[in-house]
Design an enzyme around this catalytic site. Structure first.
Site, PDB file in Angstrom:
ATOM      1  N   GLU A   1      -6.741 -10.556   1.019  1.00  0.00           N
ATOM      2  CA  GLU A   1      -8.083 -10.007   1.265  1.00  0.00           C
ATOM      3  C   GLU A   1      -7.936  -8.503   1.332  1.00  0.00           C
ATOM      4  O   GLU A   1      -7.306  -7.975   2.248  1.00  0.00           O
ATOM      5  CB  GLU A   1      -8.662 -10.584   2.549  1.00  0.00           C
ATOM      6  CG  GLU A   1     -10.152 -10.318   2.686  1.00  0.00           C
ATOM      7  CD  GLU A   1     -10.453  -9.043   3.421  1.00  0.00           C
ATOM      8  OE1 GLU A   1     -10.708  -8.017   2.740  1.00  0.00           O
ATOM      9  OE2 GLU A   1     -10.418  -9.044   4.654  1.00  0.00           O
TER      10      GLU A   1
ATOM     11  N   GLU B   1     -12.551   2.978  -1.684  1.00  0.00           N
ATOM     12  CA  GLU B   1     -12.805   2.624  -0.288  1.00  0.00           C
ATOM     13  C   GLU B   1     -12.366   3.755   0.635  1.00  0.00           C
ATOM     14  O   GLU B   1     -11.209   4.170   0.626  1.00  0.00           O
ATOM     15  CB  GLU B   1     -12.053   1.336   0.074  1.00  0.00           C
ATOM     16  CG  GLU B   1     -12.394   0.808   1.446  1.00  0.00           C
ATOM     17  CD  GLU B   1     -11.740  -0.530   1.730  1.00  0.00           C
ATOM     18  OE1 GLU B   1     -12.405  -1.408   2.296  1.00  0.00           O
ATOM     19  OE2 GLU B   1     -10.551  -0.701   1.371  1.00  0.00           O
TER      20      GLU B   1
ATOM     21  N   LYS C   1       3.243 -10.561  11.363  1.00  0.00           N
ATOM     22  CA  LYS C   1       3.599  -9.154  11.382  1.00  0.00           C
ATOM     23  C   LYS C   1       2.318  -8.339  11.551  1.00  0.00           C
ATOM     24  O   LYS C   1       1.552  -8.156  10.618  1.00  0.00           O
ATOM     25  CB  LYS C   1       4.289  -8.765  10.074  1.00  0.00           C
ATOM     26  CG  LYS C   1       5.247  -7.554  10.204  1.00  0.00           C
ATOM     27  CD  LYS C   1       4.558  -6.266  10.547  1.00  0.00           C
ATOM     28  CE  LYS C   1       4.249  -5.436   9.344  1.00  0.00           C
ATOM     29  NZ  LYS C   1       3.670  -4.084   9.747  1.00  0.00           N
TER      30      LYS C   1
ATOM     31  N   CYS D   1     -13.843  -3.867   6.427  1.00  0.00           N
ATOM     32  CA  CYS D   1     -13.663  -4.126   5.001  1.00  0.00           C
ATOM     33  C   CYS D   1     -14.960  -4.564   4.328  1.00  0.00           C
ATOM     34  O   CYS D   1     -15.185  -4.286   3.155  1.00  0.00           O
ATOM     35  CB  CYS D   1     -12.573  -5.168   4.785  1.00  0.00           C
ATOM     36  SG  CYS D   1     -12.910  -6.764   5.574  1.00  0.00           S
TER      37      CYS D   1
END
Length: 487
Positions: A256, A384, A181, A289
């Protein structure tokens, strides 16, 4: 262009799902828009529970045949997929740049070759995967990696095909079947991957690609009782939702989840190298990331380091990612741009000082930004941003630097700049991170474990660690007696 295709720079992409070896349309669609110029690329099939059910059923039906295929035969198919990627490398590069805004030169030279390498690496690793037998009181222990079953792989928009194949390749190599997906903001190269895999001889149902929103199709996939593994790369809130969905079936997860990584610059570092490392954190418009967005500099060299960093960063070229001279492309989506701008505005209101950037350039681009005078407990330091925004803080002494570096909820990566080998060993041993780079950045080897600590994730993938996750590990213990041997 037909009802179910779109064309990007001459490349035709099917907008339907790929389920059980066939293209499948949905009653509804969602619009895919290019971040490069805001142009509508096309309408993409928008899946829901029905498509999720069909894809998992196809993967379940195909599993016995693929799991029973020899290692050598599976490896040959994966190498054939890699061949297909290499043949269509230029097409994949331009489609992905158009779809997610990352640099075309990077896609050509690094990202798409890495996609092919992902398949080749795990095909070859499969053939060497082994554990030496060992004895227990005369009994033989034999460790094996058995295919687990259908896997749901949910991938992000910042490096769509590379991160998808980082999951797809080991899952297929292990003998599993897959439901992929892709992120709804960058779905196109996943569709092309389905075509390439089919052309390489991957049996129908072994790889399925379904598109749509996580709230509509993702939940149906992650809560499905026939799914044996879930691997996800993305945000913490989404991961929490996935974990909740998987809990009822005790489906193993690999997560992750990004980070808030530090770059520690000590006074004994090569400051030119350290400044170069800091500028690298603006790569992909900060949508990485692993980016070390918290620059921590020893007080004694802070002024000189800052001068070098701002000089280098101010020379970055931001613009059309298809142009060779461009260093930073656009932000993926207006919603992400607004999120980035909100972080910076709130930081400035709280007392942060802008050393570079700090503003939108237009409705697609955010200027490379450097903020200082930020509190350790502030939002801009702790959360973040996922954009071209760095913070700069100073410290005095090694202990204080390590304390600042570890003082977040995350632990994905860390970078250290120092000229002292002993210091490097001491500091890296204390940092909470899945990956630590010393005097370098973004050097990745598929043999190494990859993942995060704390809220940066659960589990590790890479090399044998990938097979440990995508397989059911089995230990068979055989007695030395009890055989009916007949000469």
């Amino acid at each position: 262009m037909t009802e179910h295709t779109l064309t990007v720079a001459g490349v035709v992409v099917d907008t339907r799902h790929w389920i059980g070896g066939e293209r499948v349309a949905s009653a509804e669609t969602f619009t895919d828009v290019s971040p490069v110029d805001g142009a509508v690329l096309g309408e993409i099939a928008r899946g829901g529970p029905a498509e999720a059910e069909a894809a998992v059923a196809a993967a379940k039906a195909a599993f016995p045949g693929w799991a029973g295929t020899s290692r050598a035969a599976r490896a040959r198919v994966l190498h054939a997929i890699a061949d297909g990627v290499e043949k269509r490398l230029e097409e994949l590069a331009i489609v992905e740049t158009t779809d997610n805004g990352a640099l075309l030169r990077s896609h050509r030279r690094g990202v798409m070759p890495r996609v092919a390498h992902n398949f080749r690496f795990f095909a070859d690793w499969l053939l060497s995967l082994d554990h030496e037998d060992f004895e227990t009181r005369g009994h033989t222990n034999h460790v094996s990696w058995d295919p687990a079953g259908p896997c749901v792989l949910i991938t992000p928009w910042n490096a769509p095909l590379m991160l998808a194949t980082w999951k797809v390749a080991p899952a297929l190599a292990a003998g599993n079947t897959v439901v992929l997906k892709p992120a709804e903001w960058s779905p196109l190269t996943a569709s092309l991957l389905a075509d390439i895999a089919a052309g390489a001889g991957l049996p129908a149902g072994v790889l399925n690609v379904v598109q749509g929103y996580g709230s509509e199709i993702g939940d149906a996939l992650t809560s499905h009782p026939d799914v044996r593994r879930i691997s996800f790369t993305g945000s913490v809130p989404t991961a929490q939702r996935i974990a909740g969905s998987a809990a009822a079936n005790l489906t193993p997860l690999s997560l992750e989840l990004g980070g808030k990584s530090p770059l520690l610059v000590f006074a004994d570092a090569d400051l030119e190298l350290a400044a170069d490392l800091a500028v690298e954190q603006y790569d992909n418009a900060g949508q990485v990331c692993l980016a070390a967005t918290r620059i921590l500099v020893e007080e004694a060299v802070a002024e000189e380091f800052t001068r070098r960093l701002t000089a280098k960063a101010s020379r970055l070229t931001q613009g059309d990612p298809r142009e060779e001279a461009t260093d930073l492309g656009p932000t993926i989506h207006p919603r992400q741009l607004e999120k980035i701008d909100g972080f910076v505005r709130r930081a400035v209101e709280a007392g942060a000082r802008i050393l570079l950037g700090g503003h939108r350039k237009d409705d697609r681009y955010y200027a490379p930004t450097l903020l200082t005078d930020v509190a350790q407990d502030s939002e801009i330091v702790q959360e973040e941003v996922f954009g071209p925004v760095l913070t700069l803080q100073t410290f005095t002494g090694e202990e204080a630097g390590v304390r600042l570096a570890n003082d977040t909820r995350f632990g994905l990566a860390a970078t250290v700049a120092t000229g002292d080998r002993e210091r490097a060993e001491r500091v890296t041993g204390q940092l909470v991170a899945g990956t630590v780079w010393v005097n370098c950045f973004f050097v990745r080897d598929l043999r190494a474990p990859f993942g995060g600590s704390r809220r940066s994730g659960v589990g590790r993938e890479g090399g044998t660690w990938s097979f440990d996750f995508y397989c059911d590990l089995k230990n068979t213990v055989t007695a030395p007696t009890g055989w009916n041997d007949h000469g």
